[in-house]
Design a protein around this motif. Structure first.
Motif, short mmCIF file in Angstrom:
data_model
loop_
_atom_site.label_atom_id
_atom_site.label_comp_id
_atom_site.label_asym_id
_atom_site.label_seq_id
_atom_site.Cartn_x
_atom_site.Cartn_y
_atom_site.Cartn_z
N MET A 48 -7.32 -2.00 5.33
CA MET A 48 -6.80 -0.64 5.50
C MET A 48 -5.38 -0.56 4.93
O MET A 48 -4.74 -1.58 4.72
CB MET A 48 -6.80 -0.24 6.97
CG MET A 48 -8.19 -0.24 7.60
SD MET A 48 -9.39 0.78 6.74
CE MET A 48 -10.47 -0.48 6.06
N ALA A 49 -4.90 0.66 4.72
CA ALA A 49 -3.56 0.84 4.17
C ALA A 49 -2.96 2.13 4.69
O ALA A 49 -3.67 3.10 4.98
CB ALA A 49 -3.62 0.86 2.64
N GLY A 50 -1.64 2.14 4.81
CA GLY A 50 -0.93 3.34 5.21
C GLY A 50 -0.72 4.27 4.03
O GLY A 50 -1.06 3.96 2.88
N LEU A 51 -0.12 5.41 4.32
CA LEU A 51 0.15 6.42 3.29
C LEU A 51 1.60 6.87 3.41
O LEU A 51 2.07 7.16 4.52
CB LEU A 51 -0.78 7.63 3.50
CG LEU A 51 -0.45 8.91 2.73
CD1 LEU A 51 -0.69 8.71 1.23
CD2 LEU A 51 -1.27 10.09 3.25
N THR A 52 2.29 6.95 2.28
CA THR A 52 3.66 7.45 2.26
C THR A 52 3.78 8.54 1.21
O THR A 52 3.43 8.33 0.04
CB THR A 52 4.67 6.33 1.93
OG1 THR A 52 4.55 5.30 2.91
CG2 THR A 52 6.09 6.87 1.96
N MET A 53 4.22 9.72 1.62
CA MET A 53 4.52 10.81 0.69
C MET A 53 6.03 11.05 0.73
O MET A 53 6.60 11.18 1.81
CB MET A 53 3.78 12.08 1.08
CG MET A 53 2.27 11.93 1.14
SD MET A 53 1.41 13.47 1.56
CE MET A 53 1.65 14.42 0.07
N GLN A 54 6.65 11.09 -0.44
CA GLN A 54 8.10 11.22 -0.49
C GLN A 54 8.48 12.44 -1.33
O GLN A 54 8.23 12.48 -2.53
CB GLN A 54 8.72 9.96 -1.11
CG GLN A 54 10.22 9.88 -1.02
CD GLN A 54 10.72 9.68 0.41
OE1 GLN A 54 10.10 8.95 1.19
NE2 GLN A 54 11.79 10.35 0.77
N ASN A 55 9.04 13.46 -0.66
CA ASN A 55 9.56 14.67 -1.34
C ASN A 55 8.53 15.28 -2.29
O ASN A 55 8.85 15.65 -3.42
CB ASN A 55 10.84 14.34 -2.11
CG ASN A 55 11.92 13.75 -1.22
OD1 ASN A 55 12.32 12.61 -1.39
ND2 ASN A 55 12.38 14.51 -0.23
#
Length: 361
Positions: free
Chosen positions: A1-8
């Motif tokens: 599994m993996a996380g999610l990062t959204m930046q600006n």
């Protein structure tokens, strides 16, 4: 599994910004629900993560890999993202097993491995023995589970749900909520779940992100979101919160303040550091409002209507001092009020909405 990062992340269609400067982080194994009114940017955000939309600016990272931003745009098929759509998107001419294993067939996975992965995926969604059936011979809930199995067979690192229960009746929706909760508990899959149904989001999610006109209004666990909304939009949107003008008189301690609302004083919950101010807003729920016995002190007004809902009534109240404010409360059987009655109410509790620009905890 993996996380999610959204930046600006910003996505504009001409002069319209569907998603505006959104930054969030979903932890590995977390269940995040994205909630908001129609047109708030929920589905556009999902399409960006899936790879179906590019961005105007910003970046997206899945696990440790940047999949979008700084000249990078990994195609959807290489992102290891699974999607469960609202309309299931099953091929009617294929069996359940053929639907589930189609992506593996296209990827030229050998027959023995393919059959095992299909069987494992069907077992995960409690559809063992259904492989030879056609979608037309399944219930709505079973079709939804086939769509979930098709998503899982490719071992995605992240699963996106796009309003998956919107087409099911109330009974099936409740059953599928239980299915999704059990699935998340069994697999620990990272999930981003798009929905407009607040009860659904509250029941399933570890945290809820509320979207408003393309922006992230608040992200918090369900209980915190309900009890401590960060602004007026979240306060009024979540569970039909009642937002009333208030004056903060004194800080009682590091989590409560004395406020005045429509002439009534009460002690309300607040963020630490709240200071006296005259332009505050108080969020209260229908359970925080009670009828005052005849002759008692309270906020005077008139009953607009009482809508019976079985066991209780939703009562709409118009305060004499501020008739334009929308105030409602519940009265359990026996319902004793009706339209036109002159009554008084008392607010028992509430939450002082933080001042605009106040730092979050």
């Amino acid at each position: 599994m993996a996380g999610l990062t959204m930046q600006n992340v910003t996505k504009a269609f001409g002069n319209f910004q569907a998603v505006s400067d959104v930054s969030l982080e979903v932890k590995d194994g977390e269940f995040l629900a994205v909630l908001g009114p129609s047109g708030c940017g929920k589905t556009t955000m999902l399409r960006i993560v899936a790879g179906f939309e590019n961005v105007t600016s910003g970046s997206v990272r899945i696990g440790n890999e940047t999949v979008l931003g700084s000249g990078v745009n990994v195609p959807p098929e290489r992102r290891r993202v699974g999607i469960v759509f609202q309309n299931y998107a099953l091929w009617p001419h294929m069996t359940v097993a053929e639907n589930v294993g189609y992506a593996l067939k296209v990827a030229k996975v050998d027959r023995v491995s393919r059959d095992k992965r299909i069987a494992d995926a069907l077992a995960l969604v409690d559809l063992t023995g259904f492989g030879d059936r056609r979608p037309a011979n399944l219930s709505g809930g079973q079709r939804q589970r086939v769509a979930l199995a098709r998503c899982l067979v490719s071992t995605p690192s992240l699963v996106l749900f796009d309003e998956p229960l919107a087409n099911l009746d109330v009974h099936l929706r409740a059953a599928m909520e239980d299915e999704f909760a059990r699935f998340h508990e069994r697999t620990g899959t990272t999930i981003v779940y798009i929905t407009h149904d607040q009860a659904e989001a509250m029941a399933l999610a570890d945290r809820i992100a509320v979207m408003d006109h393309g922006r992230l209004a608040q992200i918090a666990p369900p209980r915190e979101l309900y009890r401590e909304p960060a602004n007026e939009m979240v306060a009024s949107f979540i569970s039909q919160g009642i937002v009333l003008p208030a004056a903060v008189l004194t800080a009682e301690d590091a989590g409560h303040a004395r406020v005045e609302v429509l002439g009534q004083q009460l002690v309300a919950r607040c963020r630490p550091g709240e200071r006296p101010r005259g332009n505050a807003r108080l969020c209260c729920r229908s359970d925080d409002i009670e009828l005052v016995a005849s002759g008692g002190d309270g906020i005077e007004g008139t009953i607009g209507r009482a809508v019976y809902k079985g066991g209780s009534a939703r009562v709409e109240f118009s305060a004499t001092a501020a008739p334009d404010l929308a105030i409602h409360f519940e009265q359990r059987d026996p319902v004793t009020v009706s339209a036109g009655d002159k009554v008084s109410i008392r607010i028992a509790s509430g939450w002082v909405i933080p001042a605009e620009g106040a730092a979050a905890r």
